[in-house]
Design a protein around this motif. Structure first.
Motif, mmCIF file in Angstrom:
data_model
loop_
_atom_site.group_PDB
_atom_site.id
_atom_site.type_symbol
_atom_site.label_atom_id
_atom_site.label_comp_id
_atom_site.label_asym_id
_atom_site.label_seq_id
_atom_site.Cartn_x
_atom_site.Cartn_y
_atom_site.Cartn_z
ATOM 1 N N UNK A 173 0.850 -1.181 0.000
ATOM 2 C CA UNK A 173 0.000 0.000 0.000
ATOM 3 C C UNK A 173 0.895 1.243 0.000
ATOM 4 N N UNK A 174 0.329 2.374 -0.406
ATOM 5 C CA UNK A 174 1.107 3.613 -0.476
ATOM 6 C C UNK A 174 1.701 3.995 0.884
ATOM 7 N N UNK A 175 1.080 3.520 1.978
ATOM 8 C CA UNK A 175 1.588 3.891 3.315
ATOM 9 C C UNK A 175 3.059 3.479 3.488
ATOM 10 N N UNK A 176 3.435 2.343 2.902
ATOM 11 C CA UNK A 176 4.843 1.935 2.990
ATOM 12 C C UNK A 176 5.727 2.964 2.276
ATOM 13 N N UNK A 177 5.231 3.442 1.137
ATOM 14 C CA UNK A 177 6.001 4.391 0.329
ATOM 15 C C UNK A 177 6.190 5.716 1.079
ATOM 16 N N UNK A 178 5.082 6.263 1.625
ATOM 17 C CA UNK A 178 5.186 7.580 2.278
ATOM 18 C C UNK A 178 6.066 7.479 3.537
ATOM 19 N N UNK A 179 5.925 6.382 4.255
ATOM 20 C CA UNK A 179 6.778 6.228 5.441
ATOM 21 C C UNK A 179 8.260 6.123 5.054
ATOM 22 N N UNK A 180 8.512 5.428 3.943
ATOM 23 C CA UNK A 180 9.902 5.281 3.500
ATOM 24 C C UNK A 180 10.473 6.612 3.027
ATOM 25 N N UNK A 181 9.632 7.389 2.335
ATOM 26 C CA UNK A 181 10.104 8.683 1.846
ATOM 27 C C UNK A 181 10.448 9.589 3.030
ATOM 28 N N UNK A 182 9.578 9.589 4.061
ATOM 29 C CA UNK A 182 9.900 10.495 5.171
ATOM 30 C C UNK A 182 11.071 9.968 6.003
ATOM 31 N N UNK A 183 11.241 8.638 6.020
ATOM 32 C CA UNK A 183 12.397 8.091 6.744
ATOM 33 C C UNK A 183 13.688 8.275 5.942
ATOM 34 N N UNK A 184 13.538 8.569 4.633
ATOM 35 C CA UNK A 184 14.730 8.743 3.800
ATOM 36 C C UNK A 184 15.396 7.415 3.461
ATOM 37 N N UNK A 185 14.711 6.314 3.717
ATOM 38 C CA UNK A 185 15.238 4.973 3.400
ATOM 39 C C UNK A 185 14.076 3.970 3.434
ATOM 40 N N UNK A 186 14.226 2.786 2.776
ATOM 41 C CA UNK A 186 13.117 1.828 2.796
ATOM 42 C C UNK A 186 12.843 1.347 4.220
ATOM 43 N N UNK A 187 11.591 1.470 4.677
ATOM 44 C CA UNK A 187 11.267 0.998 6.027
ATOM 45 C C UNK A 187 10.942 -0.493 5.973
ATOM 46 N N UNK A 188 11.016 -1.141 7.069
ATOM 47 C CA UNK A 188 10.704 -2.566 7.200
ATOM 48 C C UNK A 188 9.254 -2.796 6.765
ATOM 49 N N UNK A 189 9.002 -3.855 5.978
ATOM 50 C CA UNK A 189 7.617 -4.139 5.580
ATOM 51 C C UNK A 189 6.874 -4.783 6.743
ATOM 52 N N UNK A 190 5.732 -4.192 7.104
ATOM 53 C CA UNK A 190 4.916 -4.756 8.182
ATOM 54 C C UNK A 190 3.633 -5.308 7.572
ATOM 55 N N UNK A 191 2.981 -6.237 8.277
ATOM 56 C CA UNK A 191 1.755 -6.833 7.716
ATOM 57 C C UNK A 191 0.744 -5.773 7.270
ATOM 58 N N UNK A 192 0.641 -4.647 8.008
ATOM 59 C CA UNK A 192 -0.353 -3.623 7.648
ATOM 60 C C UNK A 192 -0.034 -2.955 6.292
ATOM 61 N N UNK A 193 1.223 -3.058 5.804
ATOM 62 C CA UNK A 193 1.580 -2.487 4.504
ATOM 63 C C UNK A 193 1.138 -3.390 3.349
ATOM 64 N N UNK A 194 1.012 -4.663 3.630
ATOM 65 C CA UNK A 194 0.819 -5.642 2.552
ATOM 66 C C UNK A 194 -0.611 -5.687 2.040
#
Ligand code: CTP
Ligand code: MN
Ligand code: MN
Length: 512
Positions: free
Chosen positions: A104-125
Motif C-alpha cells: 500500500x502507499x503507506x509503505x512508500x510515504x513512510x519510507x520517503x519520510x524516513x529517507x530509506x526503505x522501512x521494514x515491511x509490516x503486515x499492515x503495509x501488505x
C-alpha cells in the motif's frame, strides 16, 4: 551494445539540437526496486512520486522489469494489482509469495519520510486471493505476443479458428481495432500449453475481451459459435473472402466490387471490371495461387534464385523466410531475403536477377520497387515504424515452377507425376507460385530477417512493445531509441531481442 550515432537531419533543425542533459539521481538503495501502479493513482501523480523516490535514491522501474522488489499502489486490492501487473507485461507475479511484495502507499510515504526503505509490516501488505484449483504455470501469460512462445501446433484450434473468422469479418468491415482485438485473443489461446475447457479459465488471461469470451463460450458449450456460423454463411463474407484472395486485391477494392453487385470471379470478367496489371495476373493464375506451396517447392525456387544471384554477385546469400522459416510445411507464397557481406555490393542486384529469371521464362508477373531508404534518419524511422511496408529493393512476383526440371516434389493439388490439373481438366507440367524477393544491405539483414519471418501478429506486437514499453521504434531496417536518439545496431536476431530486454523467441515459436 554497439550503437550507431543518429545522422543529423538538415531539413529538421530541432532534431539536431541535443536533448537537455539529465544527470541521473544517484542510487542509494540498489536492492530496493520500486514499481508504482498507475491504476487509480493516475499518470501525473505516478510521475511525481517516481521523481520524488528517485531524488531520495530509490530505483523505480516498469511492471515488466524482473528487478522489481516492491510494487506500490494506491486504492487497489492485491488482486487488482496482480491483474494490472500481468497486463503490463509482468510474467512473474506470484500469489504464493515468491514474487515482489505488493504494498500500500503507506509503505512508500513512510519510507520517503524516513529517507530509506522501512521494514515491511503486515499492515503495509495487500492481500491476494490464492486460486488453488489453477496449476501454477497456467496463470503466467504475458500481455505482449513477443513475450510469449507460440508454437505452430497448439491445443485450442477450434477456438482460434472461430476467433480468427471474427477478426477477418471485422477486417472486411474496415474495423481495424475490432479485428485486432479478436486476433490478439486468438494469439493468446495459441500460446497456451493446455486446452481451455471452461470459460472461467479465461479470467486469468490477457487480451480476451467480452465479445471474444462470448464466442469462446459458444464453441466450448455447443461445439460451434452461432455468430461465427452465420458470418461464414453470409454472402458478403463469402464474397469478400473470395475477392481478397486475388493477388493485388485489398479490402477497399473488394468492398467496392461488392457494393457494385459483383459476386464471383466470372462477374469480374464479364463486367470488364477495371483491373491493375497485378490484379489481372492474380485473376489469371487464381486457381494455381490457391494451391498451398509446399516446402520442397519453396526450396526448389530458392535454389533457382540462388543460381541467378550467384551469376551476378558471387558470395551473395539467399534465405528462406516467412512461414517456412517458422516451421510451416506449406504457405501461400515463398519469401526470400537476399544480401551480400560486403555492404553496397547488393545495390542493383535485384533488377539483374529479375531480368534473368524473366529471360528464362520463369516469371509470369513481376513488379519491382527500388530501394528508397537511402539513410537511416530519425524522422524516417519514426514514420516507417508505424507501417509494415519497408523500403528495400523488392519484387512481388509470380514464379513459373516447372516440375519437369530439377525433380521437384509436388504439393497438394498436383495429381499425376509431372503434371498438374488445370481448372479445365487439362494437365500441364508447371504451376504458378507467388514469390517475394527482398534485397537488404548487410547491416540491416538481422532487422529484415526478423521483420520478414513474421508472423504478422508477432511483428505487430513486437513493434507495439518497442514503442509503448521501450520508447523505441523498430522496423525491417533498424531499431531506434527515441529518447536517446540513437540507432542500435544488431548482427543477429538474438541481439535485437537483447536490446529490447526480451527473452529470445526462436522463429518456430513466433506462430502467433
Ligand atoms: N511483410 C512485410 N512487408 C510486406 C509484406 C510482408 O514486412 N510488404 C512481412 C510480414 O509482416 C510477414 C512476412 O513478411 O511477417 C511474411 O509475410 P507473408 O508471406 O504474407 O506471410 P507468411 O507468414 O509467410 O504466411 P504464408 O506462409 O501464408 O506465406
Ligand atoms: Mn509467406
Ligand atoms: Mn510474402
Amino acid at each position: 551494445m554497439s550503437q550507431v550515432p543518429v545522422k543529423k537531419r538538415s531539413r529538421c533543425p530541432q532534431h539536431a539540437t541535443p536533448p537537455p542533459v539529465h544527470l541521473e539521481d544517484p542510487v542509494r538503495f540498489p536492492d530496493t526496486v520500486l514499481c508504482l501502479v498507475e491504476k487509480r493513482m493516475g499518470a501525473s501523480r505516478r510521475a511525481f512520486l517516481t521523481s520524488l523516490a528517485r531524488r531520495r535514491g530509490f530505483c523505480v522501474e516498469g511492471a515488466d522489469s524482473k528487478r522489481v522488489t516492491h510494487v506500490v499502489s494506491e486504492g487497489n486490492s492485491g488482486d487488482e494489482v496482480m491483474e494490472w501487473m500481468k497486463r503490463k507485461g509482468s510474467c512473474w507475479m506470484d500469489a504464493l509469495g515468491s514474487g515482489p511484495a505488493l504494498l500500500d502507499l503507506s509503505w512508500f510515504t513512510e519510507s520517503m519520510s524516513a529517507g530509506q526503505p522501512v521494514e515491511i509490516e503486515p499492515r503495509h501488505r495487500l492481500g491476494v486471493t490464492i486460486r488453488k484449483e489453477e496449476p501454477e504455470g497456467r496463470r503466467q501469460v504475458a500481455a505482449y505476443i513477443c513475450q510469449r512462445r507460440t508454437p505452430l501446433a497448439h491445443c485450442n484450434q477450434a477456438l482460434t479458428v472461430a476467433l480468427e473468422t471474427m477478426a477477418e469479418e471485422a477486417r472486411f468491415c474496415s474495423s481495424e481495432g475490432r479485428s485486432l482485438a479478436f486476433s490478439r485473443a486468438a494469439s493468446v489461446l495459441k500460446s497456451l500449453p493446455w486446452a481451455v475447457r471452461r470459460v472461467q479459465e479465461l479470467s486469468a488471461l490477457p487480451c480476451i475481451g467480452e465479445h471474444s469470451k462470448k464466442i469462446i463460450q459458444e464453441v466450448l458449450e455447443d461445439g460451434t459459435s452461432a455468430e461465427v456460423e452465420s458470418i461464414k454463411q453470409s454472402e458478403r463474407y463469402q464474397t469478400m473472402e473470395l475477392f481478397t484472395q486475388i493477388f493485388g486485391v485489398g479490402v477497399k477494392t473488394a468492398s467496392r466490387w461488392y457494393r457494385e453487385g459483383l459476386r464471383t470471379l466470372a462477374d469480374l470478367k464479364a463486367q470488364h471490371t477495371k483491373l491493375s496489371r497485378e490484379q489481372q495476373a492474380g485473376l489469371q493464375h487464381f486457381e494455381d495461387l490457391q494451391i498451398p506451396v509446399v516446402r520442397s517447392e519453396a526450396e526448389a525456387i530458392g535454389q533457382v534464385v540462388q543460381k541467378a544471384v550467384e551469376q551476378f554477385l558471387p558470395g551473395a546469400s539467399v534465405t528462406l523466410t516467412g512461414g517456412f522459416r517458422r516451421g510451416k510445411q506449406s504457405g501461400h507464397d515463398v519469401d526470400l531475403l537476399i544480401t551480400h557481406p560486403e555492404e553496397g555490393q547488393e545495390v542493383g542486384l535485384l533488377r539483374k536477377v529479375i531480368s534473368w529469371l524473366d529471360s528464362q521464362g520463369l516469371l509470369l508477373y513481376h513488379s519491382s520497387q527500388r530501394n528508397t531508404f537511402y539513410a537511416l534518419e530519425e524522422q524516417e524511422m519514426l514514420d516507417s515504424s508505424t507501417s509494415t511496408m519497408d523500403r528495400f529493393e523488392r519484387s512481388f512476383s509470380i514464379f513459373r515452377l516447372d516440375y519437369l526440371s530439377g525433380g521437384i516434389q509436388r504439393g497438394a493439388g498436383s495429381q499425376e507425376p509431372g503434371s498438374i490439373m488445370s481448372g479445365f481438366g487439362a494437365t500441364r507440367s508447371w504451376k504458378a507460385v507467388r514469390l517475394d524477393l527482398v534485397v537488404t544491405p548487410y547491416s540491416q539483414f538481422s532487422f529484415a530477417l526478423l521483420g520478414w519471418t513474421g508472423s504478422k501478429n508477432f511483428e505487430r506486437d513486437l513493434r507495439r512493445f518497442c514503442k509503448q514499453e521501450k520508447k523505441m521504434a523498430l522496423n525491417s531496417h533498424a531499431l531506434y531509441h527515441m529518447e536517446q536518439k540513437i540507432f542500435l545496431a544488431a548482427a543477429s536476431e538474438e541481439e535485437i531481442f537483447q536490446h529490447l530486454g526480451l527473452e529470445y523467441i526462436p522463429p518456430e515459436e513466433r506462430n502467433a
